[in-house]
Design a protein around this motif. Sequence first.
Motif, PDB file in Angstrom:
ATOM      1  N   VAL A 116      25.494 -69.613 -21.094  1.00 58.11           N
ATOM      2  CA  VAL A 116      24.439 -69.608 -22.108  1.00 58.11           C
ATOM      3  C   VAL A 116      24.732 -68.464 -23.072  1.00 58.11           C
ATOM      4  O   VAL A 116      24.521 -67.297 -22.759  1.00 58.11           O
ATOM      5  CB  VAL A 116      23.041 -69.405 -21.483  1.00 58.11           C
ATOM      6  CG1 VAL A 116      21.974 -69.416 -22.576  1.00 58.11           C
ATOM      7  CG2 VAL A 116      22.768 -70.478 -20.441  1.00 58.11           C
ATOM      8  N   VAL A 117      25.243 -68.786 -24.250  1.00 55.91           N
ATOM      9  CA  VAL A 117      25.586 -67.750 -25.233  1.00 55.91           C
ATOM     10  C   VAL A 117      24.910 -67.990 -26.578  1.00 55.91           C
ATOM     11  O   VAL A 117      25.049 -67.181 -27.491  1.00 55.91           O
ATOM     12  CB  VAL A 117      27.115 -67.662 -25.448  1.00 55.91           C
ATOM     13  CG1 VAL A 117      27.804 -67.267 -24.163  1.00 55.91           C
ATOM     14  CG2 VAL A 117      27.671 -68.969 -25.981  1.00 55.91           C
ATOM     15  N   ALA A 118      24.188 -69.094 -26.706  1.00 57.46           N
ATOM     16  CA  ALA A 118      23.589 -69.419 -27.997  1.00 57.46           C
ATOM     17  C   ALA A 118      22.446 -68.465 -28.313  1.00 57.46           C
ATOM     18  O   ALA A 118      21.761 -67.953 -27.431  1.00 57.46           O
ATOM     19  CB  ALA A 118      23.090 -70.852 -28.000  1.00 57.46           C
ATOM     20  N   GLY A 119      22.239 -68.242 -29.594  1.00 57.33           N
ATOM     21  CA  GLY A 119      21.128 -67.423 -30.064  1.00 57.33           C
ATOM     22  C   GLY A 119      20.970 -67.613 -31.555  1.00 57.33           C
ATOM     23  O   GLY A 119      21.971 -67.702 -32.290  1.00 57.33           O
ATOM     24  N   GLU A 120      19.749 -67.689 -32.028  1.00 57.37           N
ATOM     25  CA  GLU A 120      19.506 -67.971 -33.441  1.00 57.37           C
ATOM     26  C   GLU A 120      19.976 -66.842 -34.352  1.00 57.37           C
ATOM     27  O   GLU A 120      20.263 -67.074 -35.529  1.00 57.37           O
ATOM     28  CB  GLU A 120      18.016 -68.231 -33.667  1.00 57.37           C
ATOM     29  CG  GLU A 120      17.504 -69.489 -32.974  1.00 57.37           C
ATOM     30  CD  GLU A 120      16.037 -69.726 -33.238  1.00 57.37           C
ATOM     31  OE1 GLU A 120      15.423 -68.895 -33.922  1.00 57.37           O
ATOM     32  OE2 GLU A 120      15.506 -70.742 -32.752  1.00 57.37           O
ATOM     33  N   THR A 121      20.045 -65.617 -33.819  1.00 57.79           N
ATOM     34  CA  THR A 121      20.392 -64.477 -34.667  1.00 57.79           C
ATOM     35  C   THR A 121      21.809 -63.981 -34.412  1.00 57.79           C
ATOM     36  O   THR A 121      22.122 -62.829 -34.725  1.00 57.79           O
ATOM     37  CB  THR A 121      19.398 -63.321 -34.446  1.00 57.79           C
ATOM     38  OG1 THR A 121      19.495 -62.883 -33.086  1.00 57.79           O
ATOM     39  CG2 THR A 121      17.978 -63.756 -34.733  1.00 57.79           C
ATOM     40  N   TRP A 122      22.675 -64.829 -33.882  1.00 59.33           N
ATOM     41  CA  TRP A 122      24.016 -64.375 -33.532  1.00 59.33           C
ATOM     42  C   TRP A 122      24.795 -63.880 -34.749  1.00 59.33           C
ATOM     43  O   TRP A 122      25.553 -62.906 -34.655  1.00 59.33           O
ATOM     44  CB  TRP A 122      24.788 -65.493 -32.828  1.00 59.33           C
ATOM     45  CG  TRP A 122      25.096 -66.677 -33.692  1.00 59.33           C
ATOM     46  CD1 TRP A 122      24.351 -67.794 -33.844  1.00 59.33           C
ATOM     47  CD2 TRP A 122      26.240 -66.845 -34.541  1.00 59.33           C
ATOM     48  NE1 TRP A 122      24.945 -68.662 -34.723  1.00 59.33           N
ATOM     49  CE2 TRP A 122      26.108 -68.097 -35.159  1.00 59.33           C
ATOM     50  CE3 TRP A 122      27.357 -66.062 -34.823  1.00 59.33           C
ATOM     51  CZ2 TRP A 122      27.060 -68.577 -36.068  1.00 59.33           C
ATOM     52  CZ3 TRP A 122      28.301 -66.533 -35.719  1.00 59.33           C
ATOM     53  CH2 TRP A 122      28.153 -67.779 -36.326  1.00 59.33           C
ATOM     54  N   MET A 129      27.258 -55.458 -35.931  1.00 62.94           N
ATOM     55  CA  MET A 129      28.345 -54.829 -35.185  1.00 62.94           C
ATOM     56  C   MET A 129      29.565 -54.620 -36.073  1.00 62.94           C
ATOM     57  O   MET A 129      30.239 -53.575 -35.993  1.00 62.94           O
ATOM     58  CB  MET A 129      28.717 -55.691 -33.978  1.00 62.94           C
ATOM     59  CG  MET A 129      27.649 -55.801 -32.915  1.00 62.94           C
ATOM     60  SD  MET A 129      27.339 -54.246 -32.030  1.00 62.94           S
ATOM     61  CE  MET A 129      28.867 -54.077 -31.094  1.00 62.94           C
ATOM     62  N   ALA A 130      29.851 -55.608 -36.943  1.00 63.70           N
ATOM     63  CA  ALA A 130      31.030 -55.521 -37.801  1.00 63.70           C
ATOM     64  C   ALA A 130      30.898 -54.423 -38.840  1.00 63.70           C
ATOM     65  O   ALA A 130      31.908 -53.824 -39.253  1.00 63.70           O
ATOM     66  CB  ALA A 130      31.276 -56.864 -38.495  1.00 63.70           C
ATOM     67  N   PRO A 176      16.448 -59.952 -30.827  1.00 66.28           N
ATOM     68  CA  PRO A 176      15.502 -60.671 -29.982  1.00 66.28           C
ATOM     69  C   PRO A 176      16.171 -61.507 -28.893  1.00 66.28           C
ATOM     70  O   PRO A 176      15.478 -62.116 -28.074  1.00 66.28           O
ATOM     71  CB  PRO A 176      14.772 -61.570 -30.977  1.00 66.28           C
ATOM     72  CG  PRO A 176      15.809 -61.875 -32.010  1.00 66.28           C
ATOM     73  CD  PRO A 176      16.654 -60.630 -32.123  1.00 66.28           C
ATOM     74  N   GLU A 177      17.507 -61.544 -28.896  1.00 65.23           N
ATOM     75  CA  GLU A 177      18.218 -62.417 -27.963  1.00 65.23           C
ATOM     76  C   GLU A 177      18.326 -61.778 -26.583  1.00 65.23           C
ATOM     77  O   GLU A 177      18.349 -60.548 -26.449  1.00 65.23           O
ATOM     78  CB  GLU A 177      19.617 -62.723 -28.488  1.00 65.23           C
ATOM     79  CG  GLU A 177      19.669 -63.184 -29.928  1.00 65.23           C
ATOM     80  CD  GLU A 177      18.969 -64.513 -30.150  1.00 65.23           C
ATOM     81  OE1 GLU A 177      18.692 -65.221 -29.165  1.00 65.23           O
ATOM     82  OE2 GLU A 177      18.719 -64.849 -31.319  1.00 65.23           O
ATOM     83  N   ILE A 178      18.404 -62.608 -25.563  1.00 65.81           N
ATOM     84  CA  ILE A 178      18.580 -62.134 -24.194  1.00 65.81           C
ATOM     85  C   ILE A 178      19.693 -62.926 -23.531  1.00 65.81           C
ATOM     86  O   ILE A 178      20.178 -63.912 -24.089  1.00 65.81           O
ATOM     87  CB  ILE A 178      17.273 -62.268 -23.374  1.00 65.81           C
ATOM     88  CG1 ILE A 178      16.863 -63.745 -23.257  1.00 65.81           C
ATOM     89  CG2 ILE A 178      16.153 -61.436 -23.985  1.00 65.81           C
ATOM     90  CD1 ILE A 178      15.710 -63.977 -22.295  1.00 65.81           C
ATOM     91  N   PHE A 186      28.651 -61.333 -27.950  1.00 73.29           N
ATOM     92  CA  PHE A 186      28.296 -60.755 -29.243  1.00 73.29           C
ATOM     93  C   PHE A 186      28.158 -59.234 -29.234  1.00 73.29           C
ATOM     94  O   PHE A 186      27.962 -58.635 -30.290  1.00 73.29           O
ATOM     95  CB  PHE A 186      27.010 -61.395 -29.758  1.00 73.29           C
ATOM     96  CG  PHE A 186      27.156 -62.868 -30.017  1.00 73.29           C
ATOM     97  CD1 PHE A 186      27.927 -63.328 -31.072  1.00 73.29           C
ATOM     98  CD2 PHE A 186      26.556 -63.796 -29.182  1.00 73.29           C
ATOM     99  CE1 PHE A 186      28.077 -64.688 -31.302  1.00 73.29           C
ATOM    100  CE2 PHE A 186      26.697 -65.157 -29.410  1.00 73.29           C
ATOM    101  CZ  PHE A 186      27.462 -65.597 -30.465  1.00 73.29           C
ATOM    102  N   TYR A 187      28.265 -58.616 -28.073  1.00 69.82           N
ATOM    103  CA  TYR A 187      28.273 -57.155 -27.997  1.00 69.82           C
ATOM    104  C   TYR A 187      29.568 -56.639 -27.384  1.00 69.82           C
ATOM    105  O   TYR A 187      30.262 -55.819 -27.986  1.00 69.82           O
ATOM    106  CB  TYR A 187      27.076 -56.652 -27.185  1.00 69.82           C
ATOM    107  CG  TYR A 187      25.753 -56.747 -27.894  1.00 69.82           C
ATOM    108  CD1 TYR A 187      25.520 -56.032 -29.063  1.00 69.82           C
ATOM    109  CD2 TYR A 187      24.728 -57.547 -27.398  1.00 69.82           C
ATOM    110  CE1 TYR A 187      24.305 -56.103 -29.715  1.00 69.82           C
ATOM    111  CE2 TYR A 187      23.511 -57.622 -28.050  1.00 69.82           C
ATOM    112  CZ  TYR A 187      23.307 -56.906 -29.204  1.00 69.82           C
ATOM    113  OH  TYR A 187      22.106 -56.979 -29.852  1.00 69.82           O
ATOM    114  N   CYS A 188      29.876 -57.111 -26.168  1.00 70.18           N
ATOM    115  CA  CYS A 188      31.034 -56.563 -25.455  1.00 70.18           C
ATOM    116  C   CYS A 188      32.353 -56.932 -26.137  1.00 70.18           C
ATOM    117  O   CYS A 188      33.244 -56.080 -26.260  1.00 70.18           O
ATOM    118  CB  CYS A 188      31.036 -57.030 -24.005  1.00 70.18           C
ATOM    119  SG  CYS A 188      29.702 -56.328 -23.017  1.00 70.18           S
TER     120      CYS A 188
END
Length: 208
Positions: A116-122, A129-130, A176-178, A186-188
């Motif tokens: 599960v990697v989907a998120g509306e604010t990806w 991060m960029a 807001p994503e978990i 999207f972070y690591c």
Amino acid sequence: MTDTQSLIDQLAQNSAQPERNPVVPFALPVIAIMALCGMGVALVFSEPFLSVDLYGWGPMVVKWGFSIALLLLCVPALWILGKPGRRSRWAMALLALPFIPVAGLLVFELAIAGVVVAGETWARCLAAMAVMSPIAFAGAIMAMRTLAPTNTRRAGLVAGLFGGAVAMTAYAPFCPEIGMGYMAVFYCLPIFAMAAIGWLAGPRLLRW
């Protein structure tokens, strides 16, 4: 007076001068860049800690716990790598610690819920991060250049980890994503990418 005696006198005069304290020049870029990123996201984004209102403090503690732990481990690692002759293997090994619980939680989530990697604010997350990771990376490079790093590849790698950790720490309250899958992608991954850039660019940016 002989040349040898002149050299001895010059060395004696230099040794009598108080050595410059390297802590302040090193700390200023580090502190300034963290403050800049924190203020930047506060001005650009709204609704901080929305995920806390929706899901409680659990996801926020995981994200911030990881990024702050990595950030706090990077700073002394940068300092140690900037001091010639210091052994840095243990400092490098400690940098792996924040990733261990993240990997464990990711495996647990995959076993329970699948990928599960989907998120509306990806896209917003990647953009944050960029933008902030290279800025914080540049601050770490400036701090390192006030010292005398000899293992420039290793120092560049840690500067990249620092850049990613600063970016995640600043942006996480506005995300807001978990989910560990989302965090891993999207972070690591951006943090690892920044570390790889630092590894490659370190010898050029930190040569002296």
